[in-house]
Write a protein that holds these residues in place. Sequence first.
Motif, PDB file in Angstrom:
ATOM      1  N   VAL A   1       0.797  -1.142  -0.044  1.00 63.34           N
ATOM      2  CA  VAL A   1      -0.010   0.177   0.081  1.00 63.34           C
ATOM      3  C   VAL A   1       1.141   1.394   0.053  1.00 63.34           C
ATOM      4  O   VAL A   1       1.812   1.312   0.923  1.00 63.34           O
ATOM      5  N   THR A   2       0.799   2.096  -0.958  1.00 65.87           N
ATOM      6  CA  THR A   2       1.296   3.434  -1.026  1.00 65.87           C
ATOM      7  C   THR A   2       0.313   4.261  -0.896  1.00 65.87           C
ATOM      8  O   THR A   2      -0.755   4.283  -1.352  1.00 65.87           O
ATOM      9  N   GLY A   3       0.929   5.555  -0.394  1.00 63.53           N
ATOM     10  CA  GLY A   3       0.136   6.696   0.271  1.00 63.53           C
ATOM     11  C   GLY A   3       0.823   7.629   0.914  1.00 63.53           C
ATOM     12  O   GLY A   3       2.055   7.135   1.416  1.00 63.53           O
ATOM     13  N   PRO A   4       0.372   8.795   1.233  1.00 64.97           N
ATOM     14  CA  PRO A   4       0.914   9.938   2.190  1.00 64.97           C
ATOM     15  C   PRO A   4       0.916   8.915   3.567  1.00 64.97           C
ATOM     16  O   PRO A   4      -0.210   8.733   4.207  1.00 64.97           O
ATOM     17  N   LEU A   5       2.262   8.917   4.087  1.00 68.98           N
ATOM     18  CA  LEU A   5       2.333   8.692   5.419  1.00 68.98           C
ATOM     19  C   LEU A   5       2.728   9.351   6.281  1.00 68.98           C
ATOM     20  O   LEU A   5       3.467  10.368   6.274  1.00 68.98           O
ATOM     21  N   ASP A   6       1.927   9.346   7.737  1.00 71.22           N
ATOM     22  CA  ASP A   6       2.384  10.156   8.535  1.00 71.22           C
ATOM     23  C   ASP A   6       2.937   9.435   9.793  1.00 71.22           C
ATOM     24  O   ASP A   6       2.379   8.648  10.231  1.00 71.22           O
ATOM     25  N   VAL A   7       4.403   9.840  10.248  1.00 77.64           N
ATOM     26  CA  VAL A   7       5.016   9.118  11.398  1.00 77.64           C
ATOM     27  C   VAL A   7       5.013  10.187  12.351  1.00 77.64           C
ATOM     28  O   VAL A   7       5.587  11.250  12.099  1.00 77.64           O
ATOM     29  N   LEU A   8       4.313   9.784  13.434  1.00 80.19           N
ATOM     30  CA  LEU A   8       4.188  10.918  14.264  1.00 80.19           C
ATOM     31  C   LEU A   8       5.400  11.423  15.003  1.00 80.19           C
ATOM     32  O   LEU A   8       5.481  12.506  15.481  1.00 80.19           O
ATOM     33  N   LEU A   9       6.530  10.541  15.437  1.00 82.14           N
ATOM     34  CA  LEU A   9       7.797  11.000  16.149  1.00 82.14           C
ATOM     35  C   LEU A   9       8.721  11.372  15.210  1.00 82.14           C
ATOM     36  O   LEU A   9       9.809  11.806  15.716  1.00 82.14           O
ATOM     37  N   LEU A  10       8.627  11.721  14.117  1.00 82.93           N
ATOM     38  CA  LEU A  10       9.366  12.260  13.450  1.00 82.93           C
ATOM     39  C   LEU A  10       9.775  13.720  13.540  1.00 82.93           C
ATOM     40  O   LEU A  10       8.833  14.572  13.401  1.00 82.93           O
ATOM     41  N   THR A  11      10.849  14.290  13.390  1.00 89.26           N
ATOM     42  CA  THR A  11      11.295  15.719  13.680  1.00 89.26           C
ATOM     43  C   THR A  11      11.323  16.054  12.080  1.00 89.26           C
ATOM     44  O   THR A  11      11.550  15.516  11.085  1.00 89.26           O
ATOM     45  N   PRO A  12      11.129  17.640  12.064  1.00 89.76           N
ATOM     46  CA  PRO A  12      11.490  18.011  10.661  1.00 89.76           C
ATOM     47  C   PRO A  12      12.738  17.819   9.920  1.00 89.76           C
ATOM     48  O   PRO A  12      12.925  17.597   8.599  1.00 89.76           O
ATOM     49  N   GLU A  13      13.842  17.860  10.708  1.00 90.22           N
ATOM     50  CA  GLU A  13      14.945  17.505  10.078  1.00 90.22           C
ATOM     51  C   GLU A  13      15.185  16.024   9.544  1.00 90.22           C
ATOM     52  O   GLU A  13      16.025  15.591   8.545  1.00 90.22           O
ATOM     53  N   GLN A  14      14.465  15.133  10.295  1.00 92.34           N
ATOM     54  CA  GLN A  14      14.522  13.791   9.804  1.00 92.34           C
ATOM     55  C   GLN A  14      13.622  13.263   8.553  1.00 92.34           C
ATOM     56  O   GLN A  14      14.055  12.931   7.764  1.00 92.34           O
ATOM     57  N   ALA A  15      12.713  14.334   8.384  1.00 89.38           N
ATOM     58  CA  ALA A  15      11.765  14.118   7.191  1.00 89.38           C
ATOM     59  C   ALA A  15      12.119  14.996   6.089  1.00 89.38           C
ATOM     60  O   ALA A  15      11.846  14.886   4.865  1.00 89.38           O
ATOM     61  N   ALA A  16      13.187  15.953   6.101  1.00 86.41           N
ATOM     62  CA  ALA A  16      13.481  16.802   5.239  1.00 86.41           C
ATOM     63  C   ALA A  16      14.240  15.994   4.180  1.00 86.41           C
ATOM     64  O   ALA A  16      15.141  15.004   4.021  1.00 86.41           O
ATOM     65  N   VAL A  17      14.439  16.517   2.880  1.00 86.62           N
ATOM     66  CA  VAL A  17      14.944  15.856   1.706  1.00 86.62           C
ATOM     67  C   VAL A  17      16.620  15.762   2.087  1.00 86.62           C
ATOM     68  O   VAL A  17      17.151  16.648   2.659  1.00 86.62           O
ATOM     69  N   LYS A  18      17.090  14.898   1.648  1.00 90.75           N
ATOM     70  CA  LYS A  18      18.538  14.374   1.808  1.00 90.75           C
ATOM     71  C   LYS A  18      19.319  14.600   0.586  1.00 90.75           C
ATOM     72  O   LYS A  18      18.737  14.358  -0.608  1.00 90.75           O
ATOM     73  N   PRO A  19      20.549  14.850   0.778  1.00 93.11           N
ATOM     74  CA  PRO A  19      21.496  14.909  -0.436  1.00 93.11           C
ATOM     75  C   PRO A  19      21.510  13.675  -1.312  1.00 93.11           C
ATOM     76  O   PRO A  19      21.590  12.504  -0.619  1.00 93.11           O
ATOM     77  N   THR A  20      21.731  13.756  -2.530  1.00 95.87           N
ATOM     78  CA  THR A  20      21.674  12.515  -3.192  1.00 95.87           C
ATOM     79  C   THR A  20      22.486  12.449  -4.438  1.00 95.87           C
ATOM     80  O   THR A  20      22.586  13.761  -5.006  1.00 95.87           O
ATOM     81  N   LEU A  21      23.313  11.413  -4.911  1.00 94.70           N
ATOM     82  CA  LEU A  21      24.009  11.411  -6.208  1.00 94.70           C
ATOM     83  C   LEU A  21      23.137  11.253  -7.447  1.00 94.70           C
ATOM     84  O   LEU A  21      23.790  11.360  -8.505  1.00 94.70           O
ATOM     85  N   TYR A  22      21.918  10.857  -7.050  1.00 91.96           N
ATOM     86  CA  TYR A  22      21.013  10.468  -8.223  1.00 91.96           C
ATOM     87  C   TYR A  22      19.811  11.175  -8.248  1.00 91.96           C
ATOM     88  O   TYR A  22      18.714  10.729  -8.314  1.00 91.96           O
ATOM     89  N   PRO A  23      19.901  12.504  -8.233  1.00 89.85           N
ATOM     90  CA  PRO A  23      18.494  13.305  -8.066  1.00 89.85           C
ATOM     91  C   PRO A  23      17.582  13.005  -9.326  1.00 89.85           C
ATOM     92  O   PRO A  23      16.605  13.259  -9.396  1.00 89.85           O
ATOM     93  N   HIS A  24      17.900  12.672 -10.449  1.00 94.04           N
ATOM     94  CA  HIS A  24      17.280  12.481 -11.678  1.00 94.04           C
ATOM     95  C   HIS A  24      16.149  11.546 -11.518  1.00 94.04           C
ATOM     96  O   HIS A  24      15.239  11.387 -12.476  1.00 94.04           O
ATOM     97  N   TYR A  25      16.399  10.452 -10.870  1.00 98.28           N
ATOM     98  CA  TYR A  25      15.495   9.448 -10.521  1.00 98.28           C
ATOM     99  C   TYR A  25      14.263   9.876  -9.654  1.00 98.28           C
ATOM    100  O   TYR A  25      13.134   9.359  -9.909  1.00 98.28           O
ATOM    101  N   ALA A  26      14.364  10.902  -9.043  1.00 95.71           N
ATOM    102  CA  ALA A  26      13.159  11.466  -8.459  1.00 95.71           C
ATOM    103  C   ALA A  26      12.570  12.834  -8.822  1.00 95.71           C
ATOM    104  O   ALA A  26      11.583  12.919  -8.433  1.00 95.71           O
ATOM    105  N   ALA A  27      13.129  13.115  -9.987  1.00 89.83           N
ATOM    106  CA  ALA A  27      12.759  14.369 -10.398  1.00 89.83           C
ATOM    107  C   ALA A  27      11.314  14.020 -11.162  1.00 89.83           C
ATOM    108  O   ALA A  27      10.897  13.161 -11.416  1.00 89.83           O
TER     109      ALA A  27
END
Length: 142
Positions: free
Chosen positions: A116-142
């Motif tokens: 099952v895929t959909g919008p997931l809310d994990v209550l204990l996550l901090t904004p820093e944990q949920a933030a986009v991370k650096p990647t060498l392959y951004p074109h796969y997520a573009a």
Amino acid sequence: MATAEAAKGEGRVTVFTMFGPVFGYASVFADGRQTAYIGPVTPGVHWRKLWLMADRCCRPTDGEEQKARWIISQATRALTCGSGVVVKLPSTEWQMEAGGWRVDLPSEWSHQDALVTGPLDVLLLTPEQAAVKPTLYPHYAA
């Protein structure tokens, strides 16, 4: 693919980054079936991004079942190997909104009978944990 109903649970959640965005992975055993719940936790990232990534990383001839297996494999890789893990939460509440996609697999894959895929809310996550991370392959997520 069927439209998924809302779901919530409490248990282990693996939060991992893949090509920049951050996703959560929870698994529930009910009615004799194991179901993987995987969705973005990064604000502004749509859950269909997972399927876009699968489109780009799978063969052009692969159907929804193979793409679902690829998505499950990425979450399992994070859980078992630690690849891209942001945090492993041993016991936390999570919820997934209705309207995502559900794929029932014809045979078990990585101990999962369905995805099952959909919008997931994990209550204990901090904004820093949920933030986009650096990647060498951004074109796969573009």
